[in-house]
Design a protein around this motif. Structure first.
Motif, PDB file in Angstrom:
ATOM      1  N   MET A  36       0.833  -1.201   0.000  1.00  0.00           N
ATOM      2  CA  MET A  36       0.000   0.000   0.000  1.00  0.00           C
ATOM      3  C   MET A  36       0.869   1.251   0.000  1.00  0.00           C
ATOM      4  SD  MET A  36      -3.192  -0.592  -0.228  1.00  0.00           S
ATOM      5  CE  MET A  36      -3.942   0.943   0.280  1.00  0.00           C
ATOM      6  N   LEU A  37       1.974   1.189   0.749  1.00  0.00           N
ATOM      7  CA  LEU A  37       2.881   2.339   0.806  1.00  0.00           C
ATOM      8  C   LEU A  37       3.439   2.629  -0.583  1.00  0.00           C
ATOM      9  CD1 LEU A  37       4.311   4.247   2.939  1.00  0.00           C
ATOM     10  CD2 LEU A  37       6.246   2.713   2.710  1.00  0.00           C
ATOM     11  N   ALA A  40       0.759   4.024  -2.815  1.00  0.00           N
ATOM     12  CA  ALA A  40       0.438   5.429  -2.582  1.00  0.00           C
ATOM     13  C   ALA A  40       1.566   6.336  -3.051  1.00  0.00           C
ATOM     14  CB  ALA A  40       0.146   5.661  -1.104  1.00  0.00           C
TER      15      ALA A  40
ATOM     16  N   ILE B 195      -0.118  -0.306  12.445  1.00  0.00           N
ATOM     17  CA  ILE B 195      -0.096  -1.388  11.453  1.00  0.00           C
ATOM     18  C   ILE B 195       0.281  -2.712  12.127  1.00  0.00           C
ATOM     19  CG2 ILE B 195       1.124  -2.293   9.441  1.00  0.00           C
ATOM     20  CD1 ILE B 195       1.360   0.594   8.466  1.00  0.00           C
ATOM     21  N   LEU B 233      -4.656  -1.661   8.170  1.00  0.00           N
ATOM     22  CA  LEU B 233      -3.672  -2.312   7.313  1.00  0.00           C
ATOM     23  C   LEU B 233      -3.635  -1.646   5.939  1.00  0.00           C
ATOM     24  CD1 LEU B 233      -1.882  -4.713   7.858  1.00  0.00           C
ATOM     25  CD2 LEU B 233      -3.566  -6.158   6.759  1.00  0.00           C
ATOM     26  N   LEU B 234      -4.804  -1.286   5.433  1.00  0.00           N
ATOM     27  CA  LEU B 234      -4.848  -0.733   4.082  1.00  0.00           C
ATOM     28  C   LEU B 234      -4.625   0.769   4.062  1.00  0.00           C
ATOM     29  CD1 LEU B 234      -7.857  -2.718   2.608  1.00  0.00           C
ATOM     30  CD2 LEU B 234      -5.448  -3.023   2.112  1.00  0.00           C
ATOM     31  N   ALA B 235      -5.095   1.451   5.086  1.00  0.00           N
ATOM     32  CA  ALA B 235      -5.119   2.912   4.994  1.00  0.00           C
ATOM     33  C   ALA B 235      -3.903   3.577   5.607  1.00  0.00           C
ATOM     34  CB  ALA B 235      -6.393   3.439   5.656  1.00  0.00           C
ATOM     35  N   PRO B 237      -0.715   2.891   5.716  1.00  0.00           N
ATOM     36  CA  PRO B 237       0.439   3.115   4.842  1.00  0.00           C
ATOM     37  C   PRO B 237       0.213   4.272   3.878  1.00  0.00           C
ATOM     38  CG  PRO B 237      -0.154   0.803   4.861  1.00  0.00           C
ATOM     39  CD  PRO B 237      -1.236   1.526   5.573  1.00  0.00           C
ATOM     40  N   VAL B 238      -1.034   4.514   3.515  1.00  0.00           N
ATOM     41  CA  VAL B 238      -1.304   5.614   2.594  1.00  0.00           C
ATOM     42  C   VAL B 238      -1.052   6.945   3.293  1.00  0.00           C
ATOM     43  CG1 VAL B 238      -3.029   6.635   1.089  1.00  0.00           C
ATOM     44  CG2 VAL B 238      -2.965   4.172   1.405  1.00  0.00           C
TER      45      VAL B 238
END
Lengths: 238, 564, 382
Positions: A36-37, A40, B195, B233-235, B237-238
């Protein structure tokens, strides 16, 4: 749906079947955030640019389909205001021949932009254009523009570039006035003055350091790194 | 209904390497870590609350009314008292840090504290799946908090660009003022921490359930934990990516958000909200799960609509990822996209409404005991519905364009975060504190805490809604005289809330001096609830269960019973 | 000062005539009445939004889109908002009522009543899923129309006609706003005292804003107009509305933009078309008044000599000695004084302004009268 309290079903023995996540899946769990990192950081931007292209909200909107389309005389005119802005206190004078013009939708229109570096050092900037309202930017295309590339100007240099643009005939009926605005952003990763002059010299064969500030023609004729904008005359429609 | 015969597992003896403080520093026991989370959150909550106090005091000083300041200038008199008159930059730092601390160090870890302590016990596990990682996750929060709090003392002060850190404002002071960089590192550490916690919870709930604890019997709190962990987990890292862009642009010459180099500040906003909208649900969904247990327990009923509750949480999780741009309607978006984000945002109201009605149905026909925990739960419904209603109003684009970045938004998210999440945390604390500490909190003091908190939150944040409707923008240290009254009202509400928090804090400390609870089920609820955390001692022994615990025989999904 | 004197010659003849006619009509014989007329326009075009009346209430109240909309968009937004509130209200009220019922009806009274044991009711659950969905459908129809309207002005408005539309480029910078009227070629921003100038708009004339920024993100927000748009550096956002109420409207920057964010105030004035013609005429002569203003207000305790001033005033009227130009000079001197009195740069200067304002103004009035009554040295430049 039952109407009575369910009797407790016999629970399966704990070891009967493998349940839950396997070690491989756990490793995958750790990889998800990393993925995901990366997504993004690196994939979001191209996706975003695609999104912007579709919606017309990007910096520098330019629709190649519109630019390449053959001229259609629709008889419908919009008034275009030409805005010029120099940002970051750059020592550049920047103006357009016409501040506004009536432009036929579907046909090409031209305007001439002038640049003058008033300082005694080279400047490096990025022209960024925008079309307002955004409903017009999805129907906007440019054939010739100095804004396709970053620009370098020698000390005291004067340049002029034509811009050839058009609007697609399916432009929203409610749009009657369009503002086409150019903003010059200073490139902050500026090379040293010497390196820049060297590059200009290589590209143009003219030593910008010795060009007289009042003799723009000599330095500007083959403008450096401007792609299709090198021709001073406006291109005609194909 | 008799419990399943427990499968006997050889009891593991506790190996204690250290005692005293070293035991706490080196522990990998999920309960001790949960308690450390809890105390960390309490302290951070007070720090963040004190920062809110600075903001509220500023906005209630006579010098916050700009007309008065101007008049003082004209008449040559002294400018009336004004906390940040000399340093509005410090005010922006306060606003930024209040938000960051409350989000990253209070509400998110606040729920993690309970998830850490309660969920493994609820599912009959002996510990988390990765106990050492669990400890690591907690200890990461300490340097994160230190980084953020000490950034006040570096050159240029702490980050002052709001918790959203929109570039180009967050890029100002590049190279000279490290406050923003420290903020980014703080967010990074907090993000890694959450995380790691998320991975741990997913593996724990999937793998370590006791025999017989099928998915359809899983308590709602565990279900909520799963969904929240997925969001994290998904958000997260963004978010890390977004703030990394700011960090790299500030220090390493990249151009993610710098328009002159082909970047785009609006790109940052999109990435940021892609995380931060789901993050809103990280801050409320665990409480949604937990509060169902509180309602059921004190109504002496089973949870109503177990399946629809799970679907509702799942729907909120899914929709939460699809509505981020409703935070940025004013950036200039094509109408069709505005419409999409509007409808999607409105749609979130549906599963949320399902949950509210399910809670009411859970209480319906019950025999309700109004313990402090239950009072907070009822207060939560009242305030959360008001806050959610504000959300529906804000989702409508034309209205939102007028109200975004106004105090209405501030009022809305405080109403759902303080009136929602914090009320939930209080309710959960009153509910599970006997289990976690082995001592009751005072019901008498709790009554004071509840009423002060409830009225304070209502007054403070309802007044904020009014300020916003009247046209007051957010993050301002001074305002037009028209907003004076509603701002004074908000400050009064704030002080009620803060007094409540102080009473609660003292009560927490005092509770350790109260007699030890000797029964497993101090609320006398487990005959109906059949929940595992009430089937072990208060507090539970190390490794929770010496033998594989009895699994509740009452099905969660179920039956009509004596339906009225 | 961001004035582009070169553009000012582009005003239409009609506008000038209207302005001059207006000034002629208003120019009385008595000096006091004359001054009052100037002051009236100063108050109109340069209102003090921070003025408090004797009760401590603001003279110009904050208006917002919902209770006192001042544009067609704001009116529609308000109507739409109240409609939505009406549709959504049951979902606010019903849970609260149910909560109260539950609290009072099902409290444990210790009478040994057995709690119910039902755990599900599919019909109910379906109802409270479907009914909110229905409400969403109900609100989504009118809002779609409004969204389409907010996008662009309707077809019948010719935005290229200065009598039908005002196009303004709004530029935010830390911490003030600059405005550029595209049709009228007027640039305004901060005035002689460094204060934010109001955006002057015309009653019933469609206003299109192109919003951008010179540095960080800002957002232009006047609540009464019901619009707000973010300003990005190098990016242009746009919005539009038609003012429907005359008056003074306050606003503020709505996007955190640094330490001065809180005092990045906005004011906007809606005037009639005739008044706006006067405003255009005033702006046309504005740049020429600077020298006189600088001479008149050189610093604390300093007074310009009659001779110096007279030379400047004579020069000012050499170009054009029309009444409109005369009015502009008197207006700008008064307006600049008004701004300076509001925002003292330093105490000494401020006290000096307060003390000497009237005498300096009288001095100028006399000079103007002298200069204009003497035979004109040259014919009008135009």
């Amino acid at each position: 749906m039952t109407d009575t309290i369910l009797p407790n079903p016999t629970p399966a023995p704990a070891e009967a079947s493998p349940r839950g996540v396997s070690p491989a899946a756990i490793v995958a769990l750790f990889l998800i955030p990393v993925a995901m990192l990366c997504f993004a950081l690196f994939a979001f931007k191209p996706l975003y640019l695609m999104w912007c292209k579709v919606t017309g909200t990007q910096f520098r909107p330019n629709n190649p389909d519109v630019a390449a389309a053959a001229t259609v005389h629709t008889g419908r005119y919009v008034k275009v205001f030409f805005e010029t802005t120099v940002l970051d206190d750059m020592p550049v004078r920047f103006w357009a021949d016409k501040t506004s013009a009536e432009v036929e939708v579907g046909a090409d229109a031209t305007n001439l932009y002038h640049f003058h570096n008033v300082s005694d050092h080279p400047v490096h900037f990025r022209p960024v254009h925008q079309v307002s309202p955004i409903n017009a930017s999805t129907e906007f295309g440019m054939k010739v523009c100095f804004c396709f590339n970053d620009q370098v100007m020698a000390p005291g240099e004067t340049k002029e570039f034509p811009v050839v643009f058009s609007f697609a005939p399916k432009l929203d009926e409610r749009v009657k006035t369009v503002t086409l605005c150019y903003s010059l952003f200073e490139k902050t990763d500026a090379e040293s003055a010497e390196a820049l002059q060297q590059r200009i010299k290589e590209k143009t064969g003219v030593d910008s350091a010795v060009v007289s500030p009042q003799a723009p023609g000599a330095a500007a004729a083959p403008a450096p790194s401007t792609g299709s904008a090198t021709a001073p005359a406006p291109a005609t429609a194909p | 209904m008799e419990p399943i015969a427990p499968a006997v597992i050889a009891p593991q003896l506790e190996i204690k390497r250290y005692t005293g403080i070293m035991d706490w520093l080196t522990t990998v026991d999920h309960k001790k870590i949960g308690l450390m989370y809890f105390w960390f959150v309490v302290i951070m909550g007070l720090v963040g609350g004190a920062m809110a106090g600075a903001i509220r005091v500023q906005l209630a000083t006579p010098g916050a009314v700009w007309e008065v300041v101007e008049a003082a200038h004209l008449n040559g008199t002294d400018v009336p008292f004004n906390l940040f008159s000399e340093n509005r930059h410090l005010y922006n730092q306060m606003v930024t840090m209040h938000a960051s601390i409350m989000i990253f160090f209070t509400i998110i870890p606040g729920f993690i504290a309970f998830m850490n302590y309660i969920v493994p016990i609820m599912i009959g596990a002996r510990d988390m799946a990765f106990p050492k990682m669990n400890a690591f996750g907690f200890w990461l929060l300490i340097p994160a908090a230190i980084l953020m709090l000490t950034s006040f003392f570096v050159q240029g002060g702490a980050a002052a660009s709001g918790w959203t850190a929109y570039p180009p404002l967050s890029l100002q002071g590049m190279g000279t003022n490290p406050g923003q960089d420290m903020w980014v590192f703080g967010v990074h550490l907090a993000g890694v921490s959450s995380i790691l916690a998320a991975i741990n919870f997913i593996v724990t709930v999937t793998n370590l359930r006791a025999p017989g604890m099928t998915w359809s019997r899983l308590p709602l709190f565990a279900w909520a934990t799963i969904f929240v962990s997925i969001i994290q987990l998904l958000a997260t890292p963004v978010l890390a990516a977004a703030v990394t862009m700011v960090l790299m642009d500030r220090n390493f010459g990249t151009t993610f958000t710098i328009a002159s180099q082909g970047g785009d500040p609006v790109l940052y906003q999109h990435i940021f909200w892609t995380y931060s909208h789901p993050a809103v649900y990280i801050m409320i969904l665990p409480g949604f799960g937990a509060i169902s247990h509180v309602f059921a327990s004190f109504s002496r009923k089973r949870i109503f609509g177990y399946i629809s509750m799970i679907y509702a949480i799942g729907a909120i999780t899914l929709l939460g990822f699809m509505v981020w741009a409703h935070h940025m309607f004013s950036v200039g978006m094509p109408t069709i996209l505005q419409a999409y984000f509007m409808y999607a945002s409105l749609l979130i109201g549906v599963p949320t409404g399902i949950k509210v009605f399910n809670w009411l149905a859970t209480m319906w026909g019950g025999s309700i005991r109004f313990t402090t925990s239950m009072k907070f739960a009822c207060g939560f419904i009242c305030l959360f519905v008001i806050g959610g209603f504000g959300g529906l109003i804000l989702a409508m684009v034309p209205t939102d364009i007028s109200l975004t970045d106004s105090y209405f938004v501030v009022g809305h998210f405080h109403m759902v975060l303080v009136g929602g999440s914090v009320m939930l945390l209080f309710s959960m604390t009153y509910y599970w504190w006997p289990k976690m500490s082995g001592h009751f909190l005072s019901e008498k003091a709790g009554s004071w805490v509840f009423w002060l908190m409830f009225l304070g939150v209502f007054v403070a944040f309802f007044a904020m809604h009014i300020s916003g409707y009247a046209g007051m923008p957010r993050r301002v240290p001074v305002y037009y005289a028209d907003f004076k009254f509603s701002n004074y009202l908000t400050t009064v509400g704030y002080f009620m809330t803060f007094i409540a928090a102080l009473i609660f804090f003292v009560d927490l400390l005092v509770s350790y001096r109260r007699p030890k609870i000797t029964v497993d089920d101090p609320w006398a609820i487990n005959d109906i609830q059949q929940s595992l955390e009430w089937a072990t001692s208060c507090p539970p022994p190390v490794y929770n269960f010496a033998v594989s615990p009895p699994i509740p025989v009452v099905e969660q999904i179920a039956h009509r019973g004596n339906n009225p | 000062m961001m004035l582009r004197a070169g553009f000012l010659t582009k005003l239409t003849m009609r506008t000038m005539l209207v302005a001059i006619a207006l000034c002629l009509a208003t120019a009385g014989t008595s000096v006091a009445a004359d001054t009052a007329e100037v002051d009236r326009y100063v108050e109109r075009f340069n209102p003090d939004i921070f003025q408090l009346d004797e009760n401590g209430k603001p003279v110009h109240e904050m208006k917002n889109a919902f209770s006192s909309p001042a544009s067609d968009i704001a009116q529609d937004v308000a109507t739409n908002n109240w409609f939505n509130l009406f549709v959504f209200m049951p979902f606010l009220i019903l849970p609260q009522i149910l909560l109260l019922v539950v609290i009072f009806k099902f409290r444990d009274r210790g009478d040994g009543r057995k709690p119910a044991t039902f755990m599900t009711n599919h019909k109910l659950e379906l109802a409270w899923t479907a009914i909110p969905c229905l409400a969403l459908v109900i609100v989504s129809v009118p809002v779609w129309e409004l969204l389409y309207k907010m996008e662009l002005p309707p077809t019948q408005v010719d935005t290229n006609n200065p009598d039908q539309a005002t196009i303004v480029k709004v530029t935010g910078r830390q911490f003030a706003w600059d405005y550029e009227y595209k049709h009228e070629n007027i640039s305004i921003g901060t005035d002689a005292a460094g204060l934010q100038e109001p955006l002057v708009l015309v009653l019933g004339r469609t206003t299109l804003l192109n919003i951008t920024s010179n540095d960080v993100n800002h957002a232009w927000w006047v609540p009464a107009y019901g619009v707000k748009k973010d300003a990005f550096k190098g990016r242009y956002t746009n919005t539009w509305f038609t003012p429907t109420v005359a008056g003074v409207f306050k606003g503020n920057c709505a996007e955190l933009c640094g330490p001065g964010h809180g005092i990045m105030f906005i004011s906007s004035v809606v005037v009639t078309a005739d008044e706006f013609d006067v405003y255009k005429s005033l702006q046309r002569h504005r740049a020429d008044t600077f020298k006189i203003w600088n001479q008149l207000q050189r610093g604390a305790g300093e007074t310009a000599s009659d001779a110096d001033l007279k030379a400047l005033v004579t020069k000012y009227f050499e170009k054009d000695a029309s009444d409109g130009r005369r009015f502009a000079l008197r207006y700008w001197i008064a307006a600049n004084f008004a701004s300076l009195r509001r925002k003292p740069q330093d105490r000494a200067l401020h006290d000096d302004v307060i003390r000497t304002f009237q005498s300096k103004r009288d001095q100028l009035e006399q000079l103007i009268a002298t200069v204009l009554s003497s035979p004109k040295p040259v014919a009008s430049a135009e």
